[in-house]
Design a protein around this motif. Structure first.
Motif, mmCIF file in Angstrom:
data_model
loop_
_atom_site.group_PDB
_atom_site.id
_atom_site.type_symbol
_atom_site.label_atom_id
_atom_site.label_comp_id
_atom_site.label_asym_id
_atom_site.label_seq_id
_atom_site.Cartn_x
_atom_site.Cartn_y
_atom_site.Cartn_z
ATOM 1 N N LYS A 270 85.655 26.380 77.564
ATOM 2 C CA LYS A 270 84.731 27.514 77.450
ATOM 3 C C LYS A 270 85.196 28.519 76.392
ATOM 4 C CE LYS A 270 86.641 29.291 81.807
ATOM 5 N NZ LYS A 270 87.511 30.396 81.389
ATOM 6 N N TYR A 271 86.518 28.597 76.173
ATOM 7 C CA TYR A 271 87.006 29.499 75.119
ATOM 8 C C TYR A 271 86.638 28.950 73.744
ATOM 9 C CZ TYR A 271 89.883 31.203 78.985
ATOM 10 O OH TYR A 271 90.315 31.693 80.195
ATOM 11 N N GLY B 22 92.894 32.775 78.839
ATOM 12 C CA GLY B 22 93.410 32.908 80.183
ATOM 13 C C GLY B 22 94.064 31.613 80.621
ATOM 14 N N ASN B 23 94.780 31.724 81.757
ATOM 15 C CA ASN B 23 95.309 30.519 82.396
ATOM 16 C C ASN B 23 95.832 30.889 83.776
ATOM 17 O OD1 ASN B 23 97.640 28.286 82.860
ATOM 18 N ND2 ASN B 23 95.942 27.499 81.625
ATOM 19 N N ILE B 24 95.903 29.872 84.644
ATOM 20 C CA ILE B 24 96.398 30.147 85.999
ATOM 21 C C ILE B 24 97.895 30.453 85.988
ATOM 22 C CG2 ILE B 24 94.601 28.860 87.215
ATOM 23 C CD1 ILE B 24 96.560 26.489 87.397
ATOM 24 N N SER B 25 98.578 30.079 84.907
ATOM 25 C CA SER B 25 100.017 30.388 84.850
ATOM 26 C C SER B 25 100.218 31.873 84.554
ATOM 27 C CB SER B 25 100.691 29.545 83.768
ATOM 28 O OG SER B 25 100.253 29.979 82.479
ATOM 29 N N ASN B 26 101.420 32.338 84.852
ATOM 30 C CA ASN B 26 101.748 33.758 84.669
ATOM 31 C C ASN B 26 102.816 33.959 83.599
ATOM 32 O OD1 ASN B 26 100.043 34.699 86.805
ATOM 33 N ND2 ASN B 26 101.543 33.895 88.264
ATOM 34 N N ARG C 250 95.039 36.192 81.013
ATOM 35 C CA ARG C 250 96.471 35.999 80.755
ATOM 36 C C ARG C 250 96.842 36.463 79.354
ATOM 37 N NH1 ARG C 250 101.229 33.067 79.188
ATOM 38 N NH2 ARG C 250 102.316 32.074 80.928
ATOM 39 N N GLN D 164 97.410 40.075 79.320
ATOM 40 C CA GLN D 164 98.708 40.367 79.934
ATOM 41 C C GLN D 164 99.843 40.072 78.949
ATOM 42 O OE1 GLN D 164 98.314 37.950 83.487
ATOM 43 N NE2 GLN D 164 96.701 39.263 84.291
ATOM 44 N N TYR E 61 83.165 32.816 88.743
ATOM 45 C CA TYR E 61 83.080 33.569 87.485
ATOM 46 C C TYR E 61 81.849 34.469 87.445
ATOM 47 C CZ TYR E 61 87.034 31.051 85.643
ATOM 48 O OH TYR E 61 88.307 30.552 85.453
ATOM 49 N N VAL F 104 89.007 37.184 87.736
ATOM 50 C CA VAL F 104 89.660 35.914 88.116
ATOM 51 C C VAL F 104 91.163 36.037 87.853
ATOM 52 C CG1 VAL F 104 89.609 33.405 87.773
ATOM 53 C CG2 VAL F 104 87.527 34.719 87.367
ATOM 54 N N GLY G 237 95.181 37.517 89.543
ATOM 55 C CA GLY G 237 96.001 38.102 90.599
ATOM 56 C C GLY G 237 96.987 39.115 90.045
ATOM 57 N N GLN G 238 97.219 39.020 88.708
ATOM 58 C CA GLN G 238 98.135 39.961 88.067
ATOM 59 C C GLN G 238 97.309 40.964 87.260
ATOM 60 O OE1 GLN G 238 101.516 37.942 86.164
ATOM 61 N NE2 GLN G 238 102.159 37.346 88.218
ATOM 62 N N GLU H 161 84.088 34.841 77.880
ATOM 63 C CA GLU H 161 83.730 33.509 77.372
ATOM 64 C C GLU H 161 82.832 32.744 78.353
ATOM 65 O OE1 GLU H 161 86.522 34.131 78.921
ATOM 66 O OE2 GLU H 161 86.773 32.445 80.315
HETATM 67 N N1 LIG Z 1 97.551 33.957 85.868
HETATM 68 C C1 LIG Z 1 97.135 35.314 85.522
HETATM 69 C C2 LIG Z 1 95.952 35.276 84.566
HETATM 70 C C3 LIG Z 1 94.712 34.769 85.251
HETATM 71 C C4 LIG Z 1 93.758 34.025 84.335
HETATM 72 O O1 LIG Z 1 93.915 33.962 83.137
HETATM 73 N N2 LIG Z 1 92.756 33.413 84.986
HETATM 74 C C5 LIG Z 1 91.870 32.465 84.358
HETATM 75 C C6 LIG Z 1 92.329 31.060 84.687
HETATM 76 C C7 LIG Z 1 91.368 29.941 84.351
HETATM 77 C C8 LIG Z 1 90.539 30.190 83.090
HETATM 78 O O2 LIG Z 1 91.020 29.934 81.976
HETATM 79 O O3 LIG Z 1 89.391 30.689 83.217
HETATM 80 C C9 LIG Z 1 96.763 36.115 86.764
HETATM 81 O O4 LIG Z 1 96.660 35.498 87.838
HETATM 82 O O5 LIG Z 1 96.548 37.323 86.641
#
Ligand SMILES: N[C@@H](CCC(=O)NCCCC(=O)O)C(=O)O
Length: 257
Positions: free
Chosen positions: A29-30, A77-81, A124, A127, A162, A190, A192-193, A233
């Motif tokens: 999507k990005y 973004g990403n689910i990782s931190n 992310r 951040q 979303y 979306v 947690g941080q 996005e």
């Molecule tokens: N992990 C960080 C950032 C959250 C984030 O970027 N979520 C989107 C994940 C999937 C996507 O690319 O849409 C946090 O939890 O704050």
């Protein structure tokens, strides 16, 4: 009619396991929003930090060498931190990290700001922008007294996760206020941080109802260096504000060519 200019925008990849092997990639999507919303040619940048199958690329992918080939930088973004060690905190044992991405993005962000290369950072990525410039994060916003839970409902289908989640207040005379033409807009949520201490050199552009910083831009950049906590996005073509953000990013890049 002259041939359309297709500026090149780099997207640093995430590193994740796919089957037996580590892979580098980014969310589709990005890529879609950059190509069709910003009117740029997206190129994926491999993470340069060493990994299971990768000897570090840090020597052959110095930030300036990478940025010399780009007209803009986009951080997904990403689910990782982001590793909390970069802002002086401990990382919980269950923290999902991506050290190879961190090793790529943090120096690249700093150099892109120094070189006035247009930069757009989402979730992310926002951040990372804040941490790269010396700020800090809340590792679990929902555990901070007085703050909302900004996480998605993972029991919902993607469309629900979303969907619009809350309003944000756009600061007067800010970039986003000008693009929206309104004081408030609805956004998805979306994450947690979140941004705790905003880095020097970043200025707040928007806040959530609980005061969490939802967008900020660099004061040390003459064009477009923006981070947002929400996800513009996502189906950007259905939302005039989301669309305006990507269009403004592409326009800033073309003005610089
Ligand atoms: N992990 C960080 C950032 C959250 C984030 O970027 N979520 C989107 C994940 C999937 C996507 O690319 O849409 C946090 O939890 O704050």
């Amino acid at each position: 009619m002259g041939q359309q200019l297709w500026p090149v925008v780099g997207i640093p990849c995430d590193v994740y396991q796919h089957g037996l092997h580590p892979h580098h990639g980014s969310g589709e999507k990005y890529i879609n929003a950059l190509a069709h919303g910003a009117g740029v040619r997206p190129v994926l940048l491999p993470a340069i930090g060493g990994g299971t199958d990768l000897t570090p690329l840090t020597d052959i992918c110095l930030p300036d060498e990478v940025l010399d080939s780009l007209d803009g930088l986009f951080l997904t973004g990403n689910i990782s931190n982001v590793n909390p060690q970069f802002y002086g905190e401990q990382s919980p044992s269950d923290n999902l990290l991506d050290p190879q991405r961190d090793a790529t993005t943090l120096p690249l962000i700093r150099r892109a700001i120094e070189r006035d290369i247009p930069l757009f950072a989402v979730c992310r990525g926002f951040q990372e922008l804040n941490v790269a410039l010396g700020g800090s994060l809340y590792q679990r916003v929902h555990e901070v007294p007085g703050m909302l839970d900004h996480r998605e409902d993972s029991s919902l289908p993607r469309e629900g996760q979303y969907d619009y989640a809350h309003e944000i207040l756009l600061v007067e005379d800010g970039l986003l206020r000008g693009l929206a033409g309104a004081e408030r807009v609805r956004v998805n949520s979306v994450h947690g941080q979140g941004i705790h201490r905003l880095a020097d050199g970043l200025e707040i552009e928007a806040t959530a109802p609980d005061g969490l910083i939802e967008a900020a831009r660099s004061l040390d950049h003459s064009r477009f260096a923006l981070g947002v906590q929400f996800h513009p996005e996502w189906q950007y073509q259905r939302d005039p504000f989301y669309s305006a953000l990507f269009r403004a990013f592409g326009d800033a890049i073309r003005e610089r060519l």
